[in-house]
Design a protein around this motif. Structure first.
Motif, short mmCIF file in Angstrom:
data_model
loop_
_atom_site.label_atom_id
_atom_site.label_comp_id
_atom_site.label_asym_id
_atom_site.label_seq_id
_atom_site.Cartn_x
_atom_site.Cartn_y
_atom_site.Cartn_z
N THR A 183 6.52 1.65 -14.81
CA THR A 183 6.78 1.03 -13.51
C THR A 183 5.59 0.13 -13.21
OG1 THR A 183 7.87 3.06 -12.81
CG2 THR A 183 7.23 1.51 -11.07
N VAL A 184 5.87 -1.10 -12.78
CA VAL A 184 4.76 -2.01 -12.46
C VAL A 184 4.92 -2.50 -11.03
CG1 VAL A 184 3.56 -4.13 -13.09
CG2 VAL A 184 4.67 -2.75 -14.87
N THR A 220 -6.03 6.58 -3.78
CA THR A 220 -4.61 6.89 -3.98
C THR A 220 -4.42 8.38 -4.21
OG1 THR A 220 -4.31 4.73 -5.02
CG2 THR A 220 -2.56 6.34 -5.37
N ALA A 221 -5.29 8.96 -5.05
CA ALA A 221 -5.16 10.39 -5.36
C ALA A 221 -5.33 11.22 -4.10
CB ALA A 221 -6.21 10.80 -6.40
N LYS A 222 -6.26 10.82 -3.26
CA LYS A 222 -6.50 11.55 -2.02
C LYS A 222 -5.25 11.49 -1.13
CE LYS A 222 -10.17 12.35 1.33
NZ LYS A 222 -11.53 12.00 1.72
N SER A 223 -4.69 10.28 -1.07
CA SER A 223 -3.49 10.11 -0.24
C SER A 223 -2.34 10.96 -0.74
CB SER A 223 -3.06 8.64 -0.23
OG SER A 223 -4.11 7.83 0.21
N LEU A 224 -2.30 11.19 -2.05
CA LEU A 224 -1.20 11.97 -2.63
C LEU A 224 -1.41 13.47 -2.45
CD1 LEU A 224 -0.60 9.79 -5.77
CD2 LEU A 224 1.16 10.43 -4.14
N ALA A 275 4.09 5.82 -16.91
CA ALA A 275 2.94 5.14 -16.34
C ALA A 275 3.39 4.29 -15.17
CB ALA A 275 2.25 4.28 -17.39
N ILE A 276 2.53 4.23 -14.16
CA ILE A 276 2.81 3.38 -13.01
C ILE A 276 1.59 2.47 -12.84
CG2 ILE A 276 3.36 3.33 -10.55
CD1 ILE A 276 3.92 6.50 -11.07
N VAL A 277 1.79 1.17 -13.04
CA VAL A 277 0.68 0.23 -12.83
C VAL A 277 0.70 -0.09 -11.34
CG1 VAL A 277 -0.28 -2.01 -13.42
CG2 VAL A 277 0.95 -0.67 -15.15
N LEU A 278 -0.29 0.42 -10.61
CA LEU A 278 -0.20 0.51 -9.15
C LEU A 278 -0.43 -0.82 -8.44
CD1 LEU A 278 -1.87 3.99 -8.88
CD2 LEU A 278 0.50 3.46 -8.29
N ASN A 279 -1.20 -1.71 -9.04
CA ASN A 279 -1.36 -3.04 -8.45
C ASN A 279 -1.74 -4.03 -9.53
OD1 ASN A 279 -1.87 -5.31 -7.02
ND2 ASN A 279 -3.16 -4.32 -5.46
N LYS A 325 0.84 -1.19 0.00
CA LYS A 325 0.00 0.00 0.00
C LYS A 325 0.88 1.25 0.00
CE LYS A 325 -4.20 1.29 -0.15
NZ LYS A 325 -4.98 0.90 -1.32
N GLU A 326 1.95 1.21 0.81
CA GLU A 326 2.84 2.37 0.92
C GLU A 326 3.56 2.62 -0.40
OE1 GLU A 326 2.98 -0.30 3.13
OE2 GLU A 326 1.50 0.79 4.35
N GLN A 327 3.94 1.51 -1.07
CA GLN A 327 4.67 1.65 -2.33
C GLN A 327 3.80 2.31 -3.42
OE1 GLN A 327 7.60 1.58 -3.49
NE2 GLN A 327 8.57 0.98 -1.56
N GLU A 328 2.49 2.06 -3.35
CA GLU A 328 1.60 2.71 -4.32
C GLU A 328 1.80 4.22 -4.27
OE1 GLU A 328 -2.57 1.92 -4.09
OE2 GLU A 328 -2.34 -0.24 -4.36
N ILE A 329 1.81 4.76 -3.04
CA ILE A 329 1.96 6.20 -2.87
C ILE A 329 3.38 6.63 -3.21
CG2 ILE A 329 1.66 8.15 -1.27
CD1 ILE A 329 -0.87 6.46 -1.73
N GLN A 330 4.33 5.85 -2.67
CA GLN A 330 5.73 6.22 -2.83
C GLN A 330 6.15 6.23 -4.30
OE1 GLN A 330 7.28 7.43 -0.19
NE2 GLN A 330 8.79 8.10 -1.72
N SER A 331 5.71 5.20 -5.04
CA SER A 331 6.13 5.11 -6.45
C SER A 331 5.63 6.32 -7.24
CB SER A 331 5.64 3.81 -7.07
OG SER A 331 4.23 3.74 -7.02
#
Lengths: 589, 467
Positions: free
Chosen positions: B447-448, B269-273, B421-425, B238-244
Motif C-alpha cells: 500500500t502506498v 505514528t507508532a504512538k498514535s497506533l 508493507a505500507i509506505v506511509l508518505n 495524516k489520518e490515513q497514515e493511522i487508518q491504513s
C-alpha cells in the motif's frame, strides 16, 4: 614449531626463569639440582596432550600455593595443519593474538616491521591453588584481549613430543601416539573395525575350548538353580566372557617379526620412539628428552645425537638434558646450555664457541657444581683417592664441621686439565668460572701460571691452591710424608711400575747426578745414613716426578689412598695445610 | 530457482578466482545465490554485509538451507574490521575500544594501516578460502579500499543493488557502482527475476510490477501508482497514515511494516497506533544512551522519579507526565528508586504497563533498558551508560528479533522482508533509492500513500539528507 622463549614461575625448584632459546639443538647441562629436569617437565606439561595433570601442592615453589604456577613459551614456525585440523592462525583461533619474532636479532615485536619477522604466539599453562591446569594463548599485543583456551587438539597440532623413559605408548597405534600421527587419517579410522573383527574372531576361536573339567560344577549349579526355581532358557554351559576380551585402542602395536618392539631393550625402544616422533611431524616437531643417555651405550648416545641434530633444511627442534660426558663431547659448544639455580632463580647461558676446546677436553666439568681444575692427572687422581679414603671417613664423624661427607655430595669434581702439566690449565679454570661454575685451581707452582694466580682470581676463579715451594705434588709429598709413609710410597711406586728395580735405579741415578756418594742399597733407612734426610727426600721426589710414577688417574688415586693413612700425622706440614684449605672449599656449604 | 542465468551466476560465484560483482534487483535471489555458492564452495567463506539485520538474514538463510556452520562466517564489515584493528593496536593505531557513529571512520583508517602488514595475508588464508560482500552499494569508500586489498589474498565476490544505495548522507561516501566497483570487479549477469514474489503465497503480480517500477526509476521516469492493480494507492493524509495501518490485513502469523523516511515520524505514528505497532530502534540506539546518561546524571542526587517519567514517555502511550501514584506497590518502588535503586525504574515501568491506557510502542528500547539494568547489576560497569553500551553491543552481536507489526524507516528495514508493507508518505521519501527500498519490502501486499498517484524521483548523487 620452534620455541624461542620460555619463562617459568613458581614451579618446583624454579621460582623464576626467563630463557631466550637461541638454537634448534639445545643440550641442557649443569650440576645436579640445577632444575634441568624441571625445565623439561615444565615443557612437557605445557604441551601435554592430556586434559589434566597430576599436580599437587608440592609442585608449587616452596609449597606456596598462593603464587600460581605459570609456564609460558613463545613459539614460532607453527606446523601446517593436517586436513580437517583448523589452522592455529585462523582468526577464530589465534590469528588475532600474534606477535612478531625477529629471528636475526632474537627479539619480539608488536609490529611486523619487516616481512622476515616471523609470526609468534605466546602460550601459557597456569595452575592456581585449585590445581586446575589452564592452557591458554596470551596475546602478544598490548590490547587487553582475554587469553583464549588452547585445547588439546591445538596442542597436538604443535607437534611437541616428550620422550620419557617409557615411550612404549608411542610404539602402538593409540590415541595421540606418534605412530598414529604418522598414519594417514583414513587408515586410522579403520582401526576400530579391525579391532572389532579381531575380537569376533577371537571369541569364535575360543568357543572350541575344552571345558570338560567344569562339567561337574555346571551340573551342581543346575541343581541349585532348579531348587530355586530359576529355569535356564536353554542349556547351562561354561563359556568365555566377551567383556574380558575387549580390545582397546592401542592394542595394535609395532612388531619386529613375531616379537613386539616393546620387548626390545630400553635403548632400542627409546631410539625407535624418537625416530617415529621426528618423522611424524615432518615440518617441525619439537622433541624433548630428559637424560638422553638413559639405557644407551656411549656409541649409541653419540649416534643418537647426530641423528637428532637438525640439518639446515630441517625444521625440528631438540631440547634435551644429559649427565653424560659422552653426550657433552658430542655436542657443539653452541648447543650446550649451562643451567644454574641460586635460591630458585634459574639462569641458563649458552656455552658458546669460545669454549669449544674446554668442552672437548673436560666435559665432566660441565656436570658439576664445584670444579677443581687440577693441573695434572696425578692431582686429580690424588684428590679422588683422598676423598674416598680420608675425607669421607673423617667427615662421617659427628664432630665434622662440614655439611657434606663426600665430594660428590658437595657437587665438587676434580677435573684433570686436558694437556697434563700444560700451561693451559689455568685458562680452563677461568673459562668455567665465566660460565657460572664455582671453580678452584690446584697445581704445581714449579713454573709461572698463565694467567697468573691473581688474574685467575680476578676472572672469577674462587681459589687457587698451589703446592708451596714451587714444587710438583710428588716432590711436595716426598718432603712432607712421615718416614714410614715415604717407605710405603716407594713400595707403591714399585708395585705400580711393576718393577722394584727400575724404581730404585731411578732413585740411585738422581742421587748420583746430584753428586751424592752412597752405597746402592734398596732401603731408605740405610740411604739416610749416607745422605742427609732432606736431600734424600728431595731426590726421591725428583725421581717420582721424572719417571711419572703416579702420572695417571689410577696411580694418582693410589697415591691419595696412601697419603690418607698418614695425613693425620702430617699436621704441620705444608702439604697438609694446602689440603686443609682445599678441604674447606670443597666440602663447605 | 533453476533458470540458466541464475545457475551460471551461482557457478561463477562458487569457483571464480578473480574478483567478481553481481548486481541484483530486490527479491531476485541474491541471498539464495550466496547461500548456494557458499554451500558448494571449498573451505570456509567470509560473508560480510553492512547491517546486523543483514547478518541475521544471511545466517538464518544459511541455516535454513542446512549449510554447515564450519563453511562460513557472517559479520558486518564494521565489526569484522574492528575486530582486527583493535587486536593489533600498535600497527593499526586504533585506541578507541567503543566506537560509535563518526568514530567508525577511525576504525577504517586503522584497518587500512594494519592491512599493509604481510601477516594479514596468512591469517586471512588460514581462516577462509573466499570472501563475499553483500549490499556492496552501501560500502563506504574507506571500506572499499580495504576490500580491494583483500582481493590480493582471496577471491572476493561483491553483490549489491545500486538502486538500493540509501546510505548516502552526511559525510558517508558509499562506492559508486560505475566508477568504483566495475573497474575492479568483473560484472556477472544482473539478477532480475523476482523470485521472492513467485513463491507460494506471494503476490507474483506485485513482483512483476516492481520490476517495471525499477526500470522507470533507473531511467528517472515518473511512476503512476494507479497503473498497477497489485498495488493499493491511497491519497495521503495524516489520518490515513493511522487508518491504513489499522486496515492492514492482520493475523498473528503475518508481518506488517509501516514505512517512513524519518525516524521521528515513525515513533509518532507508532504512538498514535497505541502499541499495536512497535517502532524499532536504530543500531546505535541513541535514545537508550540518552536515557542512560540521564540516569547517570541523576544518580548523584538520587532523584530518579523524573527520569522514570521521561523514560515512560519515550516508550509508552498514554497522556501526561504523571505516574499512577495511588498504587501502594508503586509507591514503595518509587521510594526505593528515590534511594538510588536503579532497578526500580524497570519495576515501575512494568507496573505502569498493567494500566490498559498505557501501552509500550517501543518494545525494543524497553527491553534494552531492562538488559542495561541487568548488565549494570553485575557491577562490572562504572556507569549506566557503559552498561547500556555493553547491552546494545550484545544485541549487535547476537541480533534482535522484531515484532510482527512494526513502524520504521527505509534505513532500518532495508534488507528485511515482510508480508505486507505500507509506505506511509511517499512524498517524504528522499529519492528513487529510498522509494525503491520502501516498495520492495513486502511479498504479499503493498500500500502506498502519496499526495498524487503519479510520483517522480531522482536517483541520489551526493550527500543530500540528514537522518
Amino acid at each position: 614449531m620452534r620455541l624461542v622463549n620460555l619463562s617459568i614461575r613458581n614451579f618446583r625448584g624454579i621460582q623464576e626463569l626467563n630463557w631466550d632459546i637461541k638454537g634448534n639443538m639445545v643440550c641442557l647441562i649443569g650440576p645436579g639440582d640445577s632444575t634441568k629436569s624441571t625445565i623439561l617437565l615444565a615443557l612437557e606439561y605445557l604441551f601435554s596432550l592430556t586434559w589434566n595433570l597430576a599436580i599437587t601442592d608440592v609442585d608449587f615453589h616452596g609449597m606456596n600455593i598462593n603464587k600460581p604456577i605459570e609456564i609460558t613459551a613463545v613459539i614460532t614456525e607453527f606446523p601446517q595443519p593436517r586436513t580437517s585440523e583448523k589452522s592455529l592462525l585462523s582468526e577464530d583461533k589465534f590469528g588475532l593474538y600474534l606477535g612478531f619474532w625477529d629471528s636475526k636479532n632474537k627479539r619480539l615485536f608488536e609490529i611486523q616491521d619487516n616481512k622476515d619477522f616471523q609470526k609468534a604466539l605466546q602460550i601459557r599453562l597456569k595452575i592456581d591453588r585449585d590445581l586446575e591446569p589452564e592452557w591458554q594463548v596470551v596475546s602478544l599485543q598490548n590490547n587487553g584481549k582475554e587469553p583464549q583456551t588452547l585445547s588439546v587438539s591445538d596442542r597436538r597440532q604443535l607437534g611437541v613430543a616428550s620422550i620419557g623413559n617409557y615411550g612404549d605408548a608411542d610404539l602402538a597405534w593409540g590415541r595421540n601416539s606418534a605412530l598414529s600421527r604418522l598414519t594417514q587419517r583414513e587408515d586410522l579410522t579403520q582401526i576400530p573395525t579391525l579391532l572389532a573383527n579381531a575380537e569376533r574372531e577371537l571369541l569364535q576361536a575360543l568357543k572350541d575350548v575344552d571345558f570338560s573339567a567344569l562339567t561337574q560344577a555346571v551340573e551342581n549349579t543346575k541343581t541349585i538353580a532348579e531348587s530355586l526355581g530359576v529355569e535356564s532358557q536353554s542349556e547351562l554351559r561354561p563359556g568365555m566372557n566377551p567383556m574380558k576380551f575387549s580390545l582397546k585402542q592401542g592394542a595394535i602395536s609395532l612388531f619386529d617379526g613375531d616379537l613386539p618392539l616393546l620387548l626390545r631393550g630400553a635403548g632400542s625402544r627409546r631410539l625407535m620412539t624418537m625416530a617415529v616422533h621426528k618423522a611424524s611431524v615432518p615440518d617441525g616437531a619439537v622433541i624433548l628428552v630428559d637424560e638422553i643417555e638413559n639405557s644407551l651405550e656411549p656409541y649409541r648416545i653419540r649416534h643418537l645425537i647426530r641423528q637428532l641434530r637438525p640439518k639446515s633444511s630441517d625444521k625440528h627442534q631438540v631440547i634435551f638434558t644429559t649427565h653424560s660426558p659422552t653426550a657433552v663431547v658430542e655436542c657443539d659448544a653452541n648447543e650446550l646450555y649451562t643451567v644454574h639455580a641460586r635460591n630458585g632463580i634459574v639462569s641458563i647461558s649458552c656455552v658458546g664457541a669460545d669454549f669449544q676446546d674446554v668442552v672437548r677436553s673436560v666435559p665432566e666439568a660441565f656436570l658439576s657444581k664445584k670444579v677443581i681444575i687440577c693441573e695434572g692427572k696425578t692431582e686429580a687422581g690424588f684428590l679422588i683417592g683422598l676423598d674416598e679414603h680420608y675425607w669421607k671417613v673423617k667427615h662421617k664423624e659427628s664432630t665434622s664441621p662440614f655439611k657434606f661427607q663426600t665430594m660428590a655430595e658437595a657437587g665438587a669434581a676434580p677435573i684433570e686439565s686436558p694437556k697434563s702439566g700444560g700451561s693451559n690449565s689455568p685458562k680452563y679454570a677461568v673459562a668455567l668460572a665465566q660460565l657460572g661454575y664455582l671453580v678452584a685451581y690446584l697445581g704445581d707452582s714449579d713454573r709461572d701460571l698463565t694467567p697468573s694466580m691473581n688474574d685467575m682470581k680476578a676472572e672469577g676463579v674462587k681459589e687457587v691452591f698451589l703446592w708451596e715451594g714451587k714444587l710438583e705434588i710428588e716432590r711436595r709429598l716426598c718432603l712432607d710424608l712421615p718416614w714410614e709413609g715415604l717407605k710405603q710410597l716407594i713400595t707403591l711406586a714399585a708395585e705400580l711400575q711393576g718393577s722394584e728395580e727400575s724404581v730404585w735405579d731411578t732413585i740411585f741415578k738422581i742421587l748420583e747426578t746430584s753428586g751424592y756418594r752412597f752405597e746402592k742399597v734398596r732401603d731408605i733407612d740405610s740411604l739416610r745414613e749416607q745422605v742427609e734426610e732432606p736431600n734424600l727426600r728431595e731426590c726421591i721426589g725428583k725421581a717420582a716426578d721424572s719417571k711419572s710414577w703416579f702420572k695417571r688417574m689410577d696411580k694418582g688415586k693410589a697415591l691419595g689412598e696412601l697419603v690418607a693413612k698418614y695425613l693425620d700425622q702430617m699436621q704441620n706440614t705444608s702439604a697438609a695445610k694446602t689440603l686443609c684449605e682445599l678441604e674447606k672449599w670443597c666440602y663447605g656449604g | 530457482m533453476g533458470d540458466d542465468i541464475f545457475d551460471e551466476v551461482v557457478e561463477r560465484l562458487t569457483h571464480s578466482k578473480e574478483p567478481i560483482c553481481v548486481a541484483a534487483a530486490a527479491g531476485c535471489g541474491k541471498t539464495t545465490a550466496i547461500v548456494r555458492a557458499v554451500a558448494k564452495a571449498e573451505g570456509k567463506q567470509l560473508i560480510l554485509t553492512h547491517t546486523n539485520a543483514g547478518v541475521a538474514a544471511l545466517r538464518s538463510s544459511l541455516r535454513n538451507n542446512s549449510v554447515s556452520e564450519s563453511k562460513y562466517r557472517v559479520e558486518t564489515i564494521a565489526s569484522w574490521l574492528f575486530k582486527y584493528s583493535i587486536a593489533y593496536p600498535s600497527m593499526s593505531g586504533l585506541s578507541n575500544a567503543r566506537p560509535t557513529k563518526d568514530a567508525w571512520k577511525e576504525v577504517y583508517t586503522a584497518t587500512n594501516k594494519l592491512f599493509k602488514h604481510p601477516f594479514i595475508e596468512d591469517i586471512l588464508q588460514a581462516s577462509y578460502t573466499g570472501v563475499f560482500v553483500d549490499e556492496y552499494q552501501d560500502c563506504e569508500k574507506q571500506q572499499h579500499e580495504i576490500i580491494l586489498k583483500i582481493c590480493a589474498y582471496l577471491p572476493v565476490r561483491v553483490l549489491g543493488d545500486p538502486l538500493q544505495a540509501i546510505f548516502r548522507f552526511n559525510d558517508n561516501q558509499p562506492v559508486d557502482w560505475e566508477t568504483d566497483v566495475l573497474p575492479h570487479f568483473t560484472p556477472l549477469h544482473e539478477l532480475e527475476i523476482p523470485y521472492r514474489w513467485q513463491k507460494a503465497g506471494a503476490n507474483q503480480k506485485l513482483g512483476n510490477s516492481l520490476i517495471d517500477i525499477r526500470g522507470r526509476l533507473q531511467k528517472d521516469e515518473p511512476v503512476d501508482l494507479t497503473a498497477y492493480p497489485s498495488i493499493t494507492w491511497i491519497r495521503w493524509s495524516k489520518e490515513q497514515e493511522i487508518q491504513s495501518c489499522r486496515d492492514a490485513p492482520r493475523n498473528k502469523k503475518e508481518t506488517i511494516a509501516g514505512i517512513h523516511q524519518w525516524r521521528n515520524d515513525g515513533h509518532s505514528t507508532a504512538k498514535s497506533l497505541g502499541g499495536e505497532f512497535q517502532s524499532i530502534e536504530e543500531m546505535d540506539c541513541g535514545d537508550l544512551m540518552e536515557c542512560a546518561k540521564k540516569i547517570d546524571k541523576r544518580r548523584d542526587d538520587s532523584n530518579f522519579v523524573g527520569v522514570a517519567s521521561e523514560i515512560r514517555n519515550l516508550i509508552m502511550t498514554g497522556c501526561g507526565n504523571r505516574l499512577p501514584f495511588q498504587d501502594e506497590n508503586l509507591q514503595a518502588s518509587l521510594t526505593r528508586l528515590g534511594q538510588g535503586d536503579t532497578s526500580m525504574i524497570i519495576e515501575i515501568l512494568d507496573k505502569v504497563m498493567e494500566d490498559p491506557n498505557m501501552q509500550v510502542y517501543r518494545n525494543e528500547l524497553f527491553s534494552e533498558m531492562k538488559r542495561t539494568q541487568h548488565e549494570f547489576a553485575t557491577e562490572r560497569y562504572s556507569s549506566f551508560e557503559e552498561a547500556a553500551y555493553a547491552a546494545r553491543y550484545k544485541t549487535r552481536i547476537y541480533g534482535r528479533s522484531l515484532d510482527k507489526q512494526i513502524i520504521s524507516t527505509t534505513l532500518l528495514i532495508k534488507g528485511l522482508e515482510f508480508d505486507h508493507a505500507i509506505v506511509l508518505n511517499a512524498n517524504k521519501l528522499q529519492n528513487a533509492e529510498n522509494f525503491y527500498v520502501a516498495v520492495t519490502r513486502a511479498s504479499k501486499s503493498l500500500t502506498v500513500l502519496s499526495e498524487e498517484p503519479i510520483i517522480g524521483y531522482k536517483k541520489s548523487e551526493i550527500a543530500d539528507a540528514t537522518v
